[in-house]
Scaffold this active site. Sequence first.
Site, PDB file in Angstrom:
ATOM      1  N   GLU A   1       2.662   5.026  -3.864  1.00 52.66           N
ATOM      2  CA  GLU A   1       2.599   5.916  -5.270  1.00 52.66           C
ATOM      3  C   GLU A   1       3.871   6.750  -5.188  1.00 52.66           C
ATOM      4  O   GLU A   1       4.142   7.154  -6.464  1.00 52.66           O
ATOM      5  CB  GLU A   1       1.168   6.791  -4.948  1.00 52.66           C
ATOM      6  CG  GLU A   1       0.039   6.145  -4.898  1.00 52.66           C
ATOM      7  CD  GLU A   1      -0.374   5.354  -3.942  1.00 52.66           C
ATOM      8  OE1 GLU A   1       0.022   5.593  -2.834  1.00 52.66           O
ATOM      9  OE2 GLU A   1      -0.921   4.371  -4.085  1.00 52.66           O
TER      10      GLU A   1
ATOM     11  N   ASP B   1      -8.926   3.423  -2.604  1.00 60.21           N
ATOM     12  CA  ASP B   1     -10.193   3.699  -1.731  1.00 60.21           C
ATOM     13  C   ASP B   1     -11.168   4.233  -2.295  1.00 60.21           C
ATOM     14  O   ASP B   1     -11.310   5.454  -2.284  1.00 60.21           O
ATOM     15  CB  ASP B   1      -9.301   4.964  -0.650  1.00 60.21           C
ATOM     16  CG  ASP B   1      -8.281   4.287   0.160  1.00 60.21           C
ATOM     17  OD1 ASP B   1      -7.965   3.156   0.256  1.00 60.21           O
ATOM     18  OD2 ASP B   1      -7.590   5.213   0.975  1.00 60.21           O
TER      19      ASP B   1
ATOM     20  N   ASP C   1       1.054  -1.317  -0.009  1.00 57.54           N
ATOM     21  CA  ASP C   1       0.117   0.005   0.056  1.00 57.54           C
ATOM     22  C   ASP C   1       0.792   1.110   0.127  1.00 57.54           C
ATOM     23  O   ASP C   1       2.181   1.190   0.149  1.00 57.54           O
ATOM     24  CB  ASP C   1      -0.687  -0.093   1.231  1.00 57.54           C
ATOM     25  CG  ASP C   1      -1.849   0.923   1.193  1.00 57.54           C
ATOM     26  OD1 ASP C   1      -2.398   1.600   0.284  1.00 57.54           O
ATOM     27  OD2 ASP C   1      -2.288   1.556   2.425  1.00 57.54           O
TER      28      ASP C   1
END
Length: 785
Positions: free
Chosen positions: A406, A477, A403
């Site tokens: 980015e 999300d 997770d």
Amino acid sequence: MFGKTIRFILEENKVIFNFENGQGWIEIINPWIINVFSPLKYDNHYSRAIEGVSAEKCNFEVNETDKFIEIKTEQVSVRVSDNFYVDFYDKNGEPICLDYKGDREPFVRRGNVSIAEAEGHRVETNADSHKIEVVKKMFGDENFYGFGDKTGHLNKRNYSYEMWNTDDPSPHVESYKSLYKSIPFFVTLNKGKAFGIFFDNTFKTYFDMGKENSDYYYFGAEDGNLDYYFIAGPDFKDVIGRYTYLTGKTPMPQLWTLGYHQCRWSYAPEGRLKEVAKAFRDNDIPCDALYLDIDYMDGFRVFTWDKERFPNPKETLTKLREEGFKVVTIIDPGVKKDKGYSIYEEGLKNNYFATDKDGVPYVNAVWPGDSLYPDFSEARVREWWSDNQKIMMEDGVAGIWNDMNEPASFNGPLPDDVQFGNDGRPTDHREVHNVYGHLMSKSSYEGIKKHTEKRPFVITRACYAGTQKYSTVWTGDNQSLWEHLRMSVPMLLNLGLSGLSFAGTDVGGFGFDCTGELLSRWIQVGCFSPLFRNHSSIHTRDQEPWAFDKQTLDINKKYIKLRYKLLPYLYDLMWQGERTGLPVMRPLVLHYSQDEQTYNINDEFLFGENILVAPVVEQGKSFKAVYLPEGEWIDFWTGQTHKGKDTILKNAPLDTCPIYIKAGSIIPSYPEQKYIGEKVIDELTLNIYPGKSEYIHYEDDGESFDYKKGKYNLYKFTMENNKNITIGLNFLNEGYSKKYKNFRFIINNVKARQICFNGESINFNISNGSTEFVLKAEEGKLNII
Ligand code: MIG
């Protein structure tokens, strides 16, 4: 910009052009794939997406005319003219993809920006020009697909997007330019003919698909090389095959990963994890995977356990595994800045972290507070991270969830000038940002592979083109909103077309509170998503199948059980996908690209070629208008046959997801199981929907890499439906020793009078208008009269 053509030379598969202002080349990768390149930053490719693919030996001709130089393969011809304009024609000389020769002319905006801004409106300005820009002529009937996880509808015509991996948890809406993933690839479909463009540039890239001006579409980048691949079709499926030839195909996963997954931020302490596991068994709901979110860690330090919440992880995970549960743990990239913490100390000592421009490790904040960012652009750092996977694997962790890669940061974005080693070619954040998650998941994959020797299960949020070789993806999300259920379908379809077949959304929605009705409808889409995972955020209401009411529980159970029955069909799709690059979840347009009715279908999809799913994605709705493409389609629930190329109205109360099987399908299924591997499956059921067809079923051990050495079985079924139904059974490969003992046939909508297998008559039953019988799994010919 490039000016006049001065001369060109031929070098193996390349035609290299010198222009007044610079150089460019056309490289023939194979007769269908053509690379257009100009060394605007580096003197050659530097691809993170394409590994181990090089130009194939093939025939091509080069001819010079007054206006252009033509390069012709057996499939396409490329005409290069002054200014490095590159035009593509098909083998019949029809233009398919031409550079736009005029200037960009954006639409007009009027009025005072500050007035709109004063009230808090987000104001857009016209797109700037970019260092690299390729503008293509729009013929008028183009439809666009691909681009990874972008918001909006299936068809990307008239959208504009950017590639810049972004963690933004506010509700994802159509105006979002970018989300977590950068897949700079799209397919253009014009009157049934398709081609693809893959713009292999990891800097921030821009795409405008006719929004700015309907005369053209363009792609551009802030920096890097001009480096794109033209991928010829004309068949849509072939374009996907060729794109994944370049960037890689989704490999066979372990079978259990195709089961149902239950996630939550967070199942902790371990008592809660055990409680959830028990509830699955008590409620008779199949489940294979449970997830541990960030709270299992000691103060969010990656590769550690909170000793209070999880005093004995190894023992806990072993016990769960005995009951069929595999545990997947989250691992974020951010390493806590913390004296004495071994991962931090090791990283610091060996210069494993990205730095500022003075060479000082760069610090930003994520969950653990001040944290450092491993420099995944360096092979030596990836190896270190790979080895760290062992820490988790030794505790019995079954998969790794990456997770925040980015990468996300709490104290503002990482500045452009954060420095990365980049495997010996130092660069800054602008170039590495979009591949950070890709490289992280590659390293997770390699570590898990090394330490378990099984097919790794990695699930990542951020990625770049080619990540499918290493990781499953989820769409980040989303929220428990009907709008997000609706959006999940085109998003997953475009991800699949972008090479990322093994994908899923958070079923039920991550943020906001779900409802029983929404979860009931979402599970009906999840059932057919390759990654089938219910996940929800901290502090939202419980979202497990039993957390609402009896009706919701029953609907969850119905579809999760259906999923487990369809596992062999899904596994076959993964096997096909490893060879063809075709995704599991497919828009209708992929198989019916001559039928314009399919170009804009956002709320139906194909699960493989044989099953059409038309989920209800609106609140309170109990019917659905279903478009069925050409052919005959059988209602999965009622057995009713419908002629295609027509829209039908299907009654669809909350427990019914409209599902149609194409006539001529052979759909393998398994018996019900609590988890994959609960039962030894020595009888495969074959659900026959008569018609003319061929189907290949694949079987292997479901976990190791032995299949690469030929240890798998292939069963080929050939069906004819003339006066009688005949089905031929052939074994194409017999490399895996545990073979089926029997095949159970269900011949739908047929009341047989007599059945023979290799000339011997067979006993059968007829119930609900269908014929059922069991055969020994042997080669031969079946006759149904
Ligand atoms: O935004 O680890 O997308 O799945 O549960 C918080 C906590 C960070 C974001 C992920 C989500 C996960 C959550 N993470």
